[in-house]
Enzyme design. Structure first.
Site, PDB file in Angstrom:
ATOM      1  N   ASP A  67       1.165  -3.618   9.537  1.00 35.93           N
ATOM      2  CA  ASP A  67       0.380  -2.318   9.156  1.00 35.93           C
ATOM      3  C   ASP A  67      -1.172  -2.679  10.057  1.00 35.93           C
ATOM      4  O   ASP A  67      -1.533  -3.545  10.654  1.00 35.93           O
ATOM      5  CB  ASP A  67      -0.201  -2.310   7.791  1.00 35.93           C
ATOM      6  CG  ASP A  67      -0.256  -3.685   7.060  1.00 35.93           C
ATOM      7  OD1 ASP A  67      -0.581  -4.767   7.703  1.00 35.93           O
ATOM      8  OD2 ASP A  67      -0.167  -3.885   5.723  1.00 35.93           O
ATOM      9  N   ASN A 136      -0.905  -4.943  -7.129  1.00 39.24           N
ATOM     10  CA  ASN A 136      -0.271  -3.952  -7.681  1.00 39.24           C
ATOM     11  C   ASN A 136       1.250  -3.931  -7.138  1.00 39.24           C
ATOM     12  O   ASN A 136       1.860  -2.931  -7.290  1.00 39.24           O
ATOM     13  CB  ASN A 136      -0.703  -2.332  -7.539  1.00 39.24           C
ATOM     14  CG  ASN A 136      -0.914  -2.155  -6.021  1.00 39.24           C
ATOM     15  OD1 ASN A 136      -0.347  -3.067  -5.129  1.00 39.24           O
ATOM     16  ND2 ASN A 136      -1.586  -1.186  -5.374  1.00 39.24           N
ATOM     17  N   HIS A 138       2.177  -4.034  -4.157  1.00 42.09           N
ATOM     18  CA  HIS A 138       2.480  -3.362  -2.787  1.00 42.09           C
ATOM     19  C   HIS A 138       2.952  -4.478  -1.714  1.00 42.09           C
ATOM     20  O   HIS A 138       2.592  -5.691  -1.775  1.00 42.09           O
ATOM     21  CB  HIS A 138       1.138  -2.727  -2.202  1.00 42.09           C
ATOM     22  CG  HIS A 138       0.110  -3.378  -1.653  1.00 42.09           C
ATOM     23  ND1 HIS A 138      -1.229  -2.900  -1.856  1.00 42.09           N
ATOM     24  CD2 HIS A 138       0.040  -4.734  -1.086  1.00 42.09           C
ATOM     25  CE1 HIS A 138      -2.125  -3.722  -1.216  1.00 42.09           C
ATOM     26  NE2 HIS A 138      -1.291  -4.823  -0.607  1.00 42.09           N
ATOM     27  N   GLU A 143       2.214   1.412  -1.276  1.00 42.51           N
ATOM     28  CA  GLU A 143       1.524   1.447  -2.788  1.00 42.51           C
ATOM     29  C   GLU A 143       2.510   1.876  -3.667  1.00 42.51           C
ATOM     30  O   GLU A 143       3.536   2.461  -3.101  1.00 42.51           O
ATOM     31  CB  GLU A 143       0.290   2.281  -2.624  1.00 42.51           C
ATOM     32  CG  GLU A 143      -0.759   1.767  -1.680  1.00 42.51           C
ATOM     33  CD  GLU A 143      -1.769   0.628  -1.942  1.00 42.51           C
ATOM     34  OE1 GLU A 143      -1.143  -0.154  -2.932  1.00 42.51           O
ATOM     35  OE2 GLU A 143      -2.593   0.581  -1.467  1.00 42.51           O
TER      36      GLU A 143
HETATM   37  C1  F6R Z   1      -1.399  -7.175   5.014  1.00 47.44           C
HETATM   38  C2  F6R Z   1      -0.501  -6.650   4.129  1.00 47.44           C
HETATM   39  C3  F6R Z   1      -0.828  -6.734   2.592  1.00 47.44           C
HETATM   40  C4  F6R Z   1      -1.151  -8.183   2.273  1.00 47.44           C
HETATM   41  C5  F6R Z   1      -1.492  -8.112   0.596  1.00 47.44           C
HETATM   42  C6  F6R Z   1      -1.997  -9.386   0.030  1.00 47.44           C
HETATM   43  O1  F6R Z   1      -0.904  -7.038   6.320  1.00 47.44           O
HETATM   44  O2  F6R Z   1       0.503  -6.206   4.437  1.00 47.44           O
HETATM   45  O3  F6R Z   1       0.293  -6.197   1.764  1.00 47.44           O
HETATM   46  O4  F6R Z   1       0.046  -9.141   2.383  1.00 47.44           O
HETATM   47  O5  F6R Z   1      -2.439  -7.045   0.326  1.00 47.44           O
HETATM   48  O6  F6R Z   1      -3.266  -9.830   0.802  1.00 47.44           O
HETATM   49  P1  F6R Z   1      -3.804 -11.049   0.424  1.00 47.44           P
HETATM   50  O7  F6R Z   1      -3.049 -12.010   1.163  1.00 47.44           O
HETATM   51  O8  F6R Z   1      -5.247 -11.095   1.127  1.00 47.44           O
HETATM   52  O9  F6R Z   1      -3.618 -11.438  -0.962  1.00 47.44           O
END
Ligand code: F6R
Length: 241
Positions: A67, A136, A138, A143
């Site tokens: 992303d 959540n 994701h 989302e």
């Molecule tokens: C990042 C991504 C997100 C993260 C998720 C967890 O490229 O796709 O889905 O993997 O938000 O983030 P952290 O590792 O910061 O807890």
């Protein structure tokens, strides 16, 4: 879904590194799916170490990140391009044109999404996809409520996600409201998936993933339908699961 329980963040990173290294060493043209955020930083350090020790080369490797924020240029310190460059790409020998992220700037972001999908399939699809999980549920920026059939697309970020990511920005007002993300179906097309989870704050998410039903209201739950998924989680995140 195979679950690997490890003691701590360091061990999680080492296990993940071993899985990626195996793919990089055995495939002629390995294709890695990469993530940003706090979770994979230790993995990237491990990969850099292996490269520095002469044990690994990325010359034939292609990467696709999950992303990117909409509206942030590559040289913006909060862009995911910048993160990847600083935390991994600039330290290894991957050719620049083999390290791919969707571009979050431009007039035709729909075309960016289509081209990204095409590029992934032209590369032969992702051999091993690294994922983190949001509080959540994701994955990528998919989302809750995102259709399981989704391909790379533009999303409105959840307020909870913007709040969680505000720690990297000066204020929550600076956190973009939109992003481009690989879709859930794009992620499920990966041949192997490694989901990394560390820390107590992810405990509820892990419990819901492992014990809950498969539902679009908790995007990561679809991973249980993939035939080759490894969840590597530390004690703090797994709890009694
Ligand atoms: C990042 C991504 C997100 C993260 C998720 C967890 O490229 O796709 O889905 O993997 O938000 O983030 P952290 O590792 O910061 O807890």
């Amino acid at each position: 879904m195979e679950i690997i329980r490890v003691n701590n963040y360091q061990k999680m990173s080492e296990k993940a590194c071993a899985l990626l290294t195996d793919v990089i060493k055995t495939k002629k043209n390995p294709v890695l799916g990469l993530a940003t955020g706090s979770t994979p930083e230790g993995l990237y350090q491990q990969l850099i170490e292996q490269y520095s020790n002469g044990e690994l080369s990325f010359k034939n490797t292609t990467t696709f990140n999950l992303d990117e924020y909409v509206g942030l240029e590559k040289n913006d310190p909060n862009s995911y391009y910048y993160y990847m460059y600083e935390k991994l790409f600039k330290h290894i020998d991957i050719p620049t044109d083999q390290a791919n992220l969707p571009s979050g700037v431009g007039n035709d972001l729909e075309k960016v999404c289509q081209d990204y999908e095409q590029k992934i399939s032209q590369a032969g699809n992702v051999d091993i996809q690294v994922l983190g999980i949001g509080l959540n549920g994701h994955i990528g920026f998919n989302e809750p409520g995102t259709p399981f059939s989704s391909r790379t697309h533009i999303v409105d970020l959840d307020e909870s996600t913007r709040e969680a990511n505000a720690r990297f920005f000066n204020s929550i007002n600076d956190v973009p409201t939109k992003a481009i993300t690989m879709g859930i179906n794009s992620i499920m097309n990966s041949k192997q998936i490694v989901l990394l989870v560390s820390g107590e704050k992810k405990k509820d998410a892990v419990a819901r993933l492992v014990n809950g039903e498969i539902s679009e209201s908790f995007p990561a739950s679809i991973l249980k339908q993939h035939g080759n998924v490894v969840l590597i989680a530390d004690e703090a995140a797994l709890g009694n699961v």
